[in-house]
Design a protein around this motif. Structure first.
Motif, PDB file in Angstrom:
ATOM      1  N   GLY A  13       0.841  -1.211   0.000  1.00 41.19           N
ATOM      2  CA  GLY A  13       0.000   0.000   0.000  1.00 41.19           C
ATOM      3  C   GLY A  13       0.863   1.243   0.000  1.00 41.19           C
ATOM      4  N   CYS A  17       1.704   3.898  -3.124  1.00 46.65           N
ATOM      5  CA  CYS A  17       1.136   5.242  -2.956  1.00 46.65           C
ATOM      6  C   CYS A  17       2.240   6.285  -3.163  1.00 46.65           C
ATOM      7  CB  CYS A  17       0.525   5.372  -1.559  1.00 46.65           C
ATOM      8  SG  CYS A  17      -0.252   6.955  -1.241  1.00 46.65           S
ATOM      9  N   TYR A 303     -10.488   7.860   1.671  1.00 51.16           N
ATOM     10  CA  TYR A 303      -9.390   7.432   2.551  1.00 51.16           C
ATOM     11  C   TYR A 303      -8.990   8.476   3.597  1.00 51.16           C
ATOM     12  CZ  TYR A 303      -9.545   4.247  -1.297  1.00 51.16           C
ATOM     13  OH  TYR A 303     -10.015   3.383  -2.246  1.00 51.16           O
ATOM     14  N   ILE A 313      -4.777   3.652   4.283  1.00 46.14           N
ATOM     15  CA  ILE A 313      -5.049   2.678   3.220  1.00 46.14           C
ATOM     16  C   ILE A 313      -4.585   1.285   3.650  1.00 46.14           C
ATOM     17  CG2 ILE A 313      -4.882   4.278   1.247  1.00 46.14           C
ATOM     18  CD1 ILE A 313      -1.948   3.284   0.897  1.00 46.14           C
ATOM     19  N   LYS A 325      -5.207  -5.147  -3.017  1.00 43.01           N
ATOM     20  CA  LYS A 325      -6.226  -4.166  -2.608  1.00 43.01           C
ATOM     21  C   LYS A 325      -5.520  -2.928  -2.056  1.00 43.01           C
ATOM     22  CE  LYS A 325      -8.937  -2.870   1.247  1.00 43.01           C
ATOM     23  NZ  LYS A 325      -8.436  -2.291   2.518  1.00 43.01           N
ATOM     24  N   ASP A 328      -3.912  -0.861  -4.910  1.00 44.84           N
ATOM     25  CA  ASP A 328      -4.880  -0.072  -5.679  1.00 44.84           C
ATOM     26  C   ASP A 328      -5.373   1.123  -4.863  1.00 44.84           C
ATOM     27  OD1 ASP A 328      -4.458  -1.899  -7.632  1.00 44.84           O
ATOM     28  OD2 ASP A 328      -6.559  -2.412  -7.958  1.00 44.84           O
ATOM     29  N   GLU A 329      -5.510   0.936  -3.538  1.00 48.54           N
ATOM     30  CA  GLU A 329      -5.894   2.075  -2.697  1.00 48.54           C
ATOM     31  C   GLU A 329      -4.776   3.114  -2.681  1.00 48.54           C
ATOM     32  OE1 GLU A 329      -9.035  -0.107   0.365  1.00 48.54           O
ATOM     33  OE2 GLU A 329      -6.972   0.193   1.037  1.00 48.54           O
ATOM     34  N   LEU A 333      -5.464   6.890  -3.768  1.00 44.92           N
ATOM     35  CA  LEU A 333      -5.263   8.005  -2.838  1.00 44.92           C
ATOM     36  C   LEU A 333      -4.241   8.997  -3.398  1.00 44.92           C
ATOM     37  CD1 LEU A 333      -5.615   9.559  -0.230  1.00 44.92           C
ATOM     38  CD2 LEU A 333      -4.074   7.933   0.898  1.00 44.92           C
ATOM     39  N   VAL A 344     -11.220   2.865  -6.525  1.00 42.89           N
ATOM     40  CA  VAL A 344     -11.024   1.408  -6.491  1.00 42.89           C
ATOM     41  C   VAL A 344     -12.386   0.749  -6.660  1.00 42.89           C
ATOM     42  CG1 VAL A 344     -10.300  -0.578  -5.085  1.00 42.89           C
ATOM     43  CG2 VAL A 344      -9.029   1.579  -4.933  1.00 42.89           C
ATOM     44  N   TYR A 346     -14.286  -2.039  -5.634  1.00 40.07           N
ATOM     45  CA  TYR A 346     -14.217  -3.108  -4.635  1.00 40.07           C
ATOM     46  C   TYR A 346     -15.010  -4.355  -5.042  1.00 40.07           C
ATOM     47  CZ  TYR A 346     -11.736   0.104  -1.641  1.00 40.07           C
ATOM     48  OH  TYR A 346     -10.782   0.947  -1.148  1.00 40.07           O
TER      49      TYR A 346
END
Ligand code: NAD
Length: 468
Positions: A13, A17, A303, A313, A325, A328-329, A333, A344, A346
């Motif tokens: 994550g 990011c 987020y 995230i 997951k 992708d967050e 963000l 995203v 979900y």
């Protein structure tokens, strides 16, 4: 030291990011308290376990599969230290890859423990002993992931009572392994040690394995694992685990529905009952970042936490604890922070269990569709009827396509079979575009491939498969 964005935690994550934000022109710092980047996934999770799953699968093939293909290698000998060295090299090259990517994107790394001392301020206690540094950032992202959950009164020593971390670093093959929890970790790491010679017994609280996966898939998959030597005790609640020095560990359990207790002894016990969000030492209570009753950081659809300028995230927030997951967050963000419209979906997050055969799913299960009262049509195709599967002796398993009864839009695809983790992505792409089973069925699939079973399952939704 002033930044547009400070990311705490460089798991999938956090580092993704940071890279995406840097691509979009933001000045980015990352804070990581482990000595290396990549988080649980690269250091002690997805990547090392896949190295061991691959090596142990080949060991098992060499011992039991090769002869049927006309290859006689005698009895293969296990060199466990060399297998572990392969795992360690794999981890090293992956985490070094993240170093390279951060550098390439001009992201400043700070190796140390981060604490949010005020909105916009992160204090880093540096690992190298150089003291504390205070970083300033317009936005702070909490991407600190998750930690092993255990059961009350059970102490994990990572030697005889292990979590996934200890289970990827055993120095010898246990004669007997008891796994608590028939979830993803229990079945993947149980598979590694079963293939290398351990007698594996899995104790599971529920009356099924792989909760959340399609029930029919889970049932068939359980039979396949039993053929591989797994023993399952379902509907059992573990009440205590008592390590006795260097001797075997005693696990006490009782029927979840109530009744008399039993014990089982094992050389090693793997506790795989889930993971919990990790927020220790971040100073969240002091700055007022709210968490829910399961310790997850509360966020809105973008987020944002309850404190302006602080975001979260990945495993630390609601949703499946999956690396992809979180990635992708991270991208979504970063794009939101750069003024774009990150998002995203979900509804289309694939899940894969990397056993042999693999189990893979995207979208809704039959149980979920029934519970939601959605009318659907189902098409199934077994790998026994697939030419490539016969040639490679990978005939175990099937593909199931679930499509809306009225619109034919694909709502879920479930696969158990060799390579399912790769096959699932044609379904994911189709679903991302809102495709129908007819779209899938009319797409030309190369012959001979395992993917043809996906096409045939789509044809089966309309009761017109060719090869069965
Ligand atoms: P999990 O939630 O997948 O499975 C835990 C299992 O333990 C459940 O079946 C639960 O019913 C059972 N359980 C709980 N308490 C019990 C008790 N007292 N006695 C017996 N059984 C009990 O958790 P996990 O396998 O530990 O994995 C943790 C997280 O890591 C999950 O979110 C998982 O998705 C993720 N993960 C994913 C992958 C992958 O995607 N391939 C691999 C490893 C881990």
């Amino acid at each position: 030291m002033s930044y547009d964005l400070i990311v705490i935690g460089t798991g999938p994550g956090g580092y993704v990011c940071a890279i995406r934000a840097a691509q979009l022109g933001l000045k980015v710092a990352v804070v990581e308290k482990r000595g290396t980047h990549g988080g649980t996934c690269l250091n002690v999770g997805c990547i090392p376990s896949k190295a061991l799953l691959h090596a142990s699968e080949l060991f098992e093939e060499a011992a039991h599969g090769f002869k049927k293909l006309g290859i006689d290698v005698g009895t293969p000998r296990l060199d466990l230290p060399a297998m572990m060295a392969h795992k360690d090299t794999t981890v090293k090259s992956n985490v070094q890859g993240i170093d390279f990517l951060l550098k390439k994107n001009k992201v400043d790394p700070f190796l140390g423990a981060g604490k949010i001392v005020a909105p916009g301020k992160v204090e880093v206690t540096m690992n190298d002993g150089s003291g504390a540094k205070v970083l300033e950032g317009k936005a702070i992202v909490i991407a600190t992931g998750s930690d092993v959950a255990t059961l009350p009164g059970i102490e994990i020593d990572e030697k005889t009572v292990v979590s996934s971390t200890g289970a990827i670093a055993l120095d010898k093959v246990p004669d007997t392994l008891v796994v608590i929890g028939a979830g993803v970790i229990g079945l993947e790491l149980g598979s590694v040690w079963a293939r290398l010679g351990a007698k594996v017994t899995v104790l599971e609280y529920l009356d099924r394995i792989l909760p959340g996966m399609d029930g029919e898939v889970a049932k068939q998959f359980q039979r396949m694992l039993e053929k591989q030597g797994f023993a399952f005790k379902l509907g059992q609640k573990v009440t205590s685990v008592a390590p006795a020095g260097n001797g075997p560990v005693t696990v006490t359990f009782e029927p979840a529905a109530g009744g008399g207790g039993e014990t089982i002894a094992a050389d090693v016990v793997l506790v795989a009952v889930g993971r919990k969000p990790y927020t220790d030492g971040l100073g969240l209570d002091e700055v007022g970042v709210a968490r829910d009753n399961r310790g997850r950081v509360v966020t809105d659809a973008h987020y944002a936490t309850t404190v302006p300028g602080i975001y979260a995230i990945g495993d630390v927030i609601v949703g499946p604890m999956l690396a992809h997951k979180a990635e992708d967050e991270g991208v979504a963000l970063a794009e939101i922070l750069a003024g774009q419209h990150g998002h995203v979906n979900y509804g289309v997050i694939p899940g894969v269990v990397y056993t042999m055969p693999e189990v893979a799913a995207v979208g809704q299960t039959e149980e979920e569709l029934k519970a939601a009262g959605i009318a659907y049509r189902s098409g199934k195709f077994p790998f026994t009827a697939n030419g490539r599967a016969k040639a490679t002796l990978h005939t175990d398993g099937f593909v199931k396509v679930l499509a809306d009864a009225a619109t034919d839009r694909v709502l879920g695809v479930h696969i158990v079979g060799a390579g399912a983790g790769d096959l699932i992505h044609e379904a994911a792409v189709l679903m991302e575009f809102g495709g129908s089973s007819e779209d899938l069925a009319r797409t030309c699939h190369a012959h001979p491939t395992m993917s043809e079973a996906v096409k045939e399952a789509a044809l089966a939704v309309d009761k017109r498969p060719i090869h069965i």
